[in-house]
Design a protein around this motif. Structure first.
Motif, mmCIF file in Angstrom:
data_model
loop_
_atom_site.group_PDB
_atom_site.id
_atom_site.type_symbol
_atom_site.label_atom_id
_atom_site.label_comp_id
_atom_site.label_asym_id
_atom_site.label_seq_id
_atom_site.Cartn_x
_atom_site.Cartn_y
_atom_site.Cartn_z
ATOM 1 N N UNK A 85 0.813 -1.211 0.000
ATOM 2 C CA UNK A 85 0.000 0.000 0.000
ATOM 3 C C UNK A 85 0.846 1.259 0.000
ATOM 4 N N UNK A 86 1.994 1.201 0.683
ATOM 5 C CA UNK A 86 2.841 2.388 0.808
ATOM 6 C C UNK A 86 4.283 1.958 1.003
ATOM 7 N N UNK A 87 5.193 2.773 0.507
ATOM 8 C CA UNK A 87 6.624 2.571 0.731
ATOM 9 C C UNK A 87 7.126 3.836 1.410
ATOM 10 N N UNK A 110 16.025 3.774 6.368
ATOM 11 C CA UNK A 110 15.327 2.492 6.391
ATOM 12 C C UNK A 110 14.102 2.617 5.501
ATOM 13 N N UNK A 111 13.670 1.503 4.963
ATOM 14 C CA UNK A 111 12.489 1.474 4.116
ATOM 15 C C UNK A 111 11.443 0.608 4.809
ATOM 16 N N UNK A 116 19.937 1.309 4.620
ATOM 17 C CA UNK A 116 20.319 1.346 3.214
ATOM 18 C C UNK A 116 20.851 2.727 2.877
ATOM 19 N N UNK A 117 21.557 2.796 1.764
ATOM 20 C CA UNK A 117 21.934 4.109 1.255
ATOM 21 C C UNK A 117 20.672 4.772 0.706
ATOM 22 N N UNK A 170 15.513 4.860 -2.590
ATOM 23 C CA UNK A 170 14.700 5.523 -3.619
ATOM 24 C C UNK A 170 14.497 4.624 -4.832
ATOM 25 N N UNK A 171 15.518 3.816 -5.197
ATOM 26 C CA UNK A 171 15.354 2.861 -6.306
ATOM 27 C C UNK A 171 14.274 1.836 -5.968
#
Length: 172
Positions: free
Chosen positions: A119-121, A136-137, A151-152, A157-158
């Motif tokens: 649903x969301x990132x 963090x993601x 993460x970097x 973003x990728x």
């Protein structure tokens, strides 16, 4: 045609325990060591202060020894060894079809999230992560939130762009 287990065709994720295509940020180990070291110092200090107010000096001494041993074990085992294993054994793959995360050394944990279910990132960066130029993601699904990091920022973003782009495309 031979397809390797780590790069399956037709949108299927790798087999359980297979390493992902990417790993945590190079600064992840330093970040974990600083975070765990600070936590150990704060908890040890709080326990030592609480123990100081115990009325029985026999219990005080015994508990100070126990807390001291636990702090030393944490600083000598967790920081140099367990955190390194955690970083070395965490990897991920983000494709248009799924996000695949594998963690663990003794107990391997594999998470596969279909991008259609996300649903969301959310990209998260607190003060300590900011000091290490890491993020963090968090993937939010209908019933659960799964995190990945540190993460970097470019890698985060990728991942975010891959998932959101996959959701924007019409169904195949």
């Amino acid at each position: 045609m031979t397809v390797s287990a780590s790069t399956p065709s037709s949108g299927y994720p790798p087999a359980h325990g297979t390493r992902g295509d990417a790993v945590l940020a190079p600064r992840a180990l330093t970040y974990l060591n600083v975070r765990e070291g600070a936590t150990t110092v704060l908890v040890t200090t709080a326990l030592a202060v609480a123990i100081a107010f115990l009325p029985d000096p026999g219990w005080r001494t015994a508990l100070w020894v126990i807390v001291g041993i636990l702090a030393v074990v944490s600083l000598l085992i967790e920081l140099p060894w367990l955190n390194r294993k955690q970083v070395e054994n965490t990897s991920y793959t983000a494709t248009a079809d799924y996000v695949y995360i594998t963690r663990g050394w003794l107990w391997r944990r594999t998470t596969v999230i279909a991008t259609a279910q996300i649903l969301n990132v959310e990209v998260v960066q607190g003060p300590l992560l900011r000091a290490f130029d890491a993020v963090s993601v968090r993937f939010t699904c209908i019933s659960e939130v799964e995190g990945l990091g540190p993460l970097e920022p470019r890698a985060a973003e990728r991942i975010r762009a891959t998932v959101l782009h996959a959701q924007a495309e019409p169904a195949r």
